[in-house]
Design an enzyme around this catalytic site. Structure first.
Site, PDB file in Angstrom:
ATOM      1  N   LYS A   1     -12.218  -0.460   0.246  1.00 51.52           N
ATOM      2  CA  LYS A   1     -11.386   0.263  -0.720  1.00 51.52           C
ATOM      3  C   LYS A   1     -12.076   0.238  -2.090  1.00 51.52           C
ATOM      4  O   LYS A   1     -13.045   0.952  -2.280  1.00 51.52           O
ATOM      5  CB  LYS A   1      -9.977  -0.316  -0.725  1.00 51.52           C
TER       6      LYS A   1
ATOM      7  N   HIS B   1      -5.399  -3.891  -1.448  1.00 52.85           N
ATOM      8  CA  HIS B   1      -5.123  -2.914  -2.513  1.00 52.85           C
ATOM      9  C   HIS B   1      -5.068  -3.586  -3.882  1.00 52.85           C
ATOM     10  O   HIS B   1      -4.332  -3.150  -4.764  1.00 52.85           O
ATOM     11  CB  HIS B   1      -3.813  -2.172  -2.235  1.00 52.85           C
TER      12      HIS B   1
ATOM     13  N   SER C   1       0.806  -1.224   0.000  1.00 54.45           N
ATOM     14  CA  SER C   1       0.000   0.000   0.000  1.00 54.45           C
ATOM     15  C   SER C   1       0.836   1.269   0.000  1.00 54.45           C
ATOM     16  O   SER C   1       0.387   2.297  -0.473  1.00 54.45           O
ATOM     17  CB  SER C   1      -0.921  -0.008   1.216  1.00 54.45           C
TER      18      SER C   1
END
Ligand SMILES: *Cc1c(COP(=O)(O)O)cnc(C)c1O
Length: 415
Positions: free
Chosen positions: A249, A218, A190
């Site tokens: 996310k 991610h 990340s």
């Protein structure tokens, strides 16, 4: 209550120290939904200002997608607001299980268990599976929540140098006498935006009889040709034993996480994982939203393709302008400034130029590794990226960071 002057002074002193070191984190109030264009009040009480957001984890632009908002409304109407229970008592609705099945299919695993967050998934997974007879071998840059999860587990722990397969192999050889070996990685890192070499890691796991764990927070939704993640990109779908990921996310951006992987591993988490057993079930309204996010992904790769295109354009623009950026091909593009105060100053000046991008520094990244982490979104259009690039170049010129090497920036600003 004995919150005496002594205790107050103690904390005021510590907070003062954080401020003096230039490490104090000041939150900015967003007065609009999440998106490429947001309205921000900063500092508190200042005039609300429209800015371009280049630091959200909103990779696919789903955080305020009209279909997801509608699905959440519908979910709220059909299944109510809260569960008032953990899953195993009376907190499991049909849609909780439905989402688990959808995630399993998407990730190409055998089963999935939802958690209130990926932080909770990582906090619960290791101690559910491992004992003191086992070894956890983690990449040195894994996410903080994995570090915490490993701390909660009685298994022995060792690390390998970031992305260093030779070093990992040595560690695997060293721990051949253990009952179980687990290789622990982030899919996409990340802070640096680089990717785990899962194909090589799988080969080592097969050679040295180890399990593979990967945190895909991610990556899920956009890495790989159809967005299934780093395992798809590396050609090793079906070979991951344990995947953790977040719905906070790319997958709608609200909250929730999961452990997905081998059937027995997921079942062990259902029986044992403390954040699963002792924390409330995900709210139905969020489940409904995440289900819609997966439905949107199933329709095609348009969003992840646009994101990839944006990332390529942005990397090229920053590189040509002369910034030091971390190499990679993910939509995480760190602009390296090394000095924490410089990162804060650049972030503040970018804001004045209408660009919201936050400085990261110790302890979020290593000392002397301060940066502005930029993140692309499928919400960004070319005009956003061009305007943001202009702002970066203007501010970069002011601080004389363009066309400079790491050594030159460090020589001028220190670490
Ligand atoms: C963001 C993140 C998490 C935490 O996810 P939450 O669902 O917000 O708790 C865990 N692991 C990694 C690698 C992350 O980037």
């Amino acid at each position: 209550m004995v919150y005496s002057d002594r205790v107050r002074d103690l904390y005021q002193g510590q907070l003062g120290g954080i401020r003096e070191a230039g490490l104090f984190k000041q939150e900015r109030f967003i007065r609009s939904p999440q998106g490429a264009d947001i309205n921000v009040e900063f500092p508190s009480g200042a005039e609300v200002k429209p800015v371009i957001n280049v630091c959200a984890n909103n990779y696919l632009g789903l955080s305020n997608h009209p279909e997801i908002v509608q699905a959440a409304h519908d979910g709220l109407a059909k299944r109510g607001y809260g569960m008032s229970s953990v899953r195993f008592i009376c907190g499991t609705q049909d849609i909780h299980r439905e989402l688990e099945e959808v995630v399993t299919e998407f990730l190409g695993t055998e089963d999935t268990i939802l958690f209130p967050s990926c932080m909770d998934a990582n906090a619960g997974v290791f101690e559910s599976l491992l004992t003191k007879d086992d070894i956890m071998i983690s990449d040195r840059l894994v996410h903080a929540s994995i570090v915490d999860g490993m701390r909660l587990c009685s298994a022995e722990h060792d690390t390998f140098k970031h992305g260093d397969m030779g070093h990992l192999e040595k560690k695997l050889q060293q721990f051949q006498d253990k009952r179980l070996r687990v290789i622990i990685n982030d899919g996409v890192y990340s802070m640096d935006g680089d990717t785990a070499k899962l194909d090589e890691i799988v080969k080592l796991a097969e050679a040295y009889d180890a399990l593979v764990f990967v945190d895909e927070s991610h990556a899920s939704g956009f890495i790989g040709a159809t967005g299934r993640g780093t395992h798809e990109k590396c050609g090793v779908m079906g070979k991951m034993d344990i995947i953790t990921t977040t719905f906070g996310k790319a997958l709608g951006g609200a909250s929730g996480g999961c452990v997905s992987g081998r059937r027995e591993i997921v079942e062990m988490c259902r029986q044992r994982a403390r954040p699963y057993l002792f924390s409330n079930a995900m709210a139905p309204v969020i489940i409904a939203g995440v289900l819609k996010a997966f439905e949107i992904l199933k329709r095609g790769t348009e969003l992840r393709d646009k994101l990839e295109d944006n990332a390529r354009y942005w990397r090229k623009g920053l590189t040509e302008a002369g910034f030091v950026i971390k190499k990679g091909d993910s939509p995480i593009v760190p602009v390296m400034l090394f000095n924490a105060k410089l990162a804060q100053d650049v972030s503040r000046d970018l804001y004045a130029e209408g660009v919201y991008a936050i400085g990261f520094f110790f302890p979020v990244v290593g000392k002397g590794q301060a940066r502005i982490r930029t993140q692309l979104s499928a919400m960004h259009d070319r005009h956003h990226l061009d305007r943001a690039l202009d702002a970066f170049i203007k501010v970069g010129k002011k601080y004389e960071c363009l066309g400079k090497t790491e050594e030159e920036i460090v020589a001028r600003y220190g670490l």
